[in-house]
Design an enzyme around this catalytic site. Structure first.
Site: not given
Ligand code: CA
Length: 559
Positions: A156, A218, A248, A252, A291
């Site tokens: 991410n 990000d 991970d 997002h 995740e």
């Protein structure tokens, strides 16, 4: 922590240098951002072949806290290699090892932080942990024992000190500008999980997006060049021998606005499918574990379609956060409903054939021994539920000996060094006078040495349950079917494989129970694991189950 912000030019991968040279001559990014994804057609329909992961027991290792080999107080890869025989010595005839099937290594790539979730170089081992040769040797020694190894891949975001970000923020016209997410103003979005912390951070005249903190910008997953680089990095490690990745913060990858638009966006699913297809084609035996810290309905969407690709055409495994909380609540309250309800949700919401990844706690959560106040019966119950469930259960290092948190609420207190024995000051973890972080305060019985030869220990309980899972096709790979009971303290289910059916019963309450089950018992039942006082017998119109307080029993119902 050494300052690694001034990275020498030599850390830039060749690919990156070539891009920079190309950009300098063309004055234009060779990778336009915002280009739609084009999943690789050659491998989109390829199938997963990771049968090894179905029913396997994984063990999450924080390398920094597991075993120090060179006396600097910091756990490292050589230390972990030295401890492999504790995890699984590869010989089924010996009984002293835990017997796990796979390891998940928390981030091991070069990073300025102690935890490693902000990477500065995706192809280099963190120097605190050792060298590439140390890693290759760990892989070889693990594989020789039949242990698979997956590693944390932080997709991410990068470290704010990554050379990509250095280029992005400080070299006008750099193609790396569009590897991150920029805008001229701060729209005021906060973190979607609450707390009011900002997600846009000023650098120069603009703001970059970093959902976790300013030190972790990000990546711009809409940029095809970013995606291609991540797929190349994944291939690099898979070609080197790793067996998959724990991914991970996968919820997002793409944000389209504040609040709900910071998670679970359609583009995120699109890109994860693309990532999966690019892994699955050349490495069908690999596993990807996401995740996705969310409710069951949301987690279910990350498997994608299991119709076209067995196990799912997106992430073939996701951590089951709701089930983890349900197990802890059930053990705390003595009521079966939280687990029974969550298992029903999973059955209803997850696509057919999805591989669940249950666990109790991980490195971001209060350790279970702290949450359950070290109550031995409660810890055994939680382990017994976890290790009799379908899917691939994950243990968190130290859980098997009842390691509690350190004092305070900082994340480091959830990640303290492993106490192998009672020797001071290093407790078998290090020869140094001081480990990198203090040991969690715990009784003298909370060490591996104190428990390894005690058949009544928590460690022995974990070892026995893992052994039972390996010995039973139904426990490892069977489907789950709930068995209704009239008693709210009783959690009962069948696990059924083609060759075997077992009945699992947990009495979560403080009373010994004897209850009638609507269950036809055919062949004689065989107790695979039963405490004194437990029994399962045929009775008129069904069966009678007897189970002492706070205990678990497992019976084989058919050969
Ligand atoms: Ca060390």
């Amino acid at each position: 922590m050494p300052d690694r912000s001034a990275l020498p030019r030599s850390v830039l991968p060749g690919f990156l240098v070539a891009v920079l040279i190309g950009a300098a001559t063309a004055c234009r990014s060779p990778f336009p951002s915002g280009e739609p994804a084009a999943p690789a057609p050659a491998s989109a329909d390829a199938q997963w072949h990771h049968d090894w992961a179905e029913g396997a027991v994984f063990y999450e290792v924080f390398v920094r806290s597991f075993q120090d080999s060179d006396g600097d107080g910091i756990g490292d890869l050589r230390g972990l290699t030295e401890r492999l025989d504790f995890l699984n010595d590869g010989d089924p005839a010996t009984g002293g090892d835990l017997g796990v099937d796979a390891l998940w290594l928390m981030p091991i790539f070069q990073s300025p932080s102690y935890h490693g979730y902000d990477v500065v170089y995706y192809e280099r081992i963190e120097p605190d942990y050792g060298t590439g040769d140390d890693f290759d040797r760990l892989l070889a020694e693990a594989h020789r024992r039949g242990i698979r190894v997956i590693v944390d891949l932080v997709v991410n975001h990068t470290s704010v000190r990554h050379p990509w970000f250095d280029q992005a923020c400080c070299s006008p016209g750099s193609p790396y500008r569009s590897w991150y997410v920029w805008r001229p103003d701060d729209p005021g979005w906060t973190q979607p999980w609450g707390g009011g912390r900002p997600t846009w951070h000023r650098r120069g005249d603009e703001y970059y997006y970093g959902i976790f903190w300013s030190g972790m910008p990000d990546l711009n997953w809409r940029n095809r060049a970013v995606r291609e680089e991540m797929y190349r990095i994944a291939a690099f490690w898979l070609d080197r021998g790793v067996d998959g990745f724990r991914l991970d913060a996968t919820r997002h990858l793409v944000a389209n606005g504040p609040g709900e638009l910071q998670s679970d966006q359609p583009e995120t699913h699109l890109y994860l499918k693309e990532l999966a297809s690019r892994v699955r084609g050349p490495h069908p035996e690999a596993i990807l574990v996401g995740e996705n810290w969310a409710d069951s309905r949301t987690i279910a969407t990350y498997y994608g379609s299991t119709g076209r690709v067995r196990g799912g055409d997106e992430l073939p495994m996701s951590f089951d956060f709701p089930l983890a909380e349900a197990i802890l609540r059930a053990v705390e309250t003595g009521e079966a409903a939280p687990v029974a309800d969550t298992l029903r949700e999973v059955a209803e919401l997850y696509p057919p054939g999805a591989l669940d990844a249950p666990f109790l706690t991980n490195h971001d959560q209060e350790r279970i021994a702290t949450r359950l106040a070290g109550d031995p019966r409660a810890l055994r119950l939680a382990a017994s539920i976890l290790l009799t469930l379908p899917g691939a259960p994950f243990l968190y290092y130290g859980e098997e000996i009842g390691l509690p948190n350190g004092p305070g609420r900082d994340d480091e207190q959830k990640r303290t060094p492993m106490p192998w024995d009672g020797s001071e000051p290093g407790r078998g973890f290090t020869a140094a006078a001081d480990p990198w972080f203090p040991f969690a305060p715990a009784g003298s019985e909370v060490t591996v040495a104190a428990q390894v030869d005690d058949p009544a220990s928590l460690l022995a309980c974990y070892r026995d349950l893992i052994g039972l899972r390996h010995a039973s096709a139904a426990l490892a790979k069977g489907r789950l079917e709930a068995v209704a009971t009239a008693d709210p303290e009783l959690l009962v289910y069948l696990r059924t494989a083609p060759s075997e059916t077992v009945l699992v019963a947990h009495n979560l309450g403080l009373r010994d129970l004897s209850v009638r089950l609507a269950l036809e018992l055919g062949a004689p039942v065989v107790a695979l694991r039963a405490p004194p006082g437990a029994g399962l017998a045929r009775a008129a119109g069904g069966a009678v189950l007897g189970l002492p307080a706070r205990s678990t029993a497992v019976w084989r119902l058919s050969p």
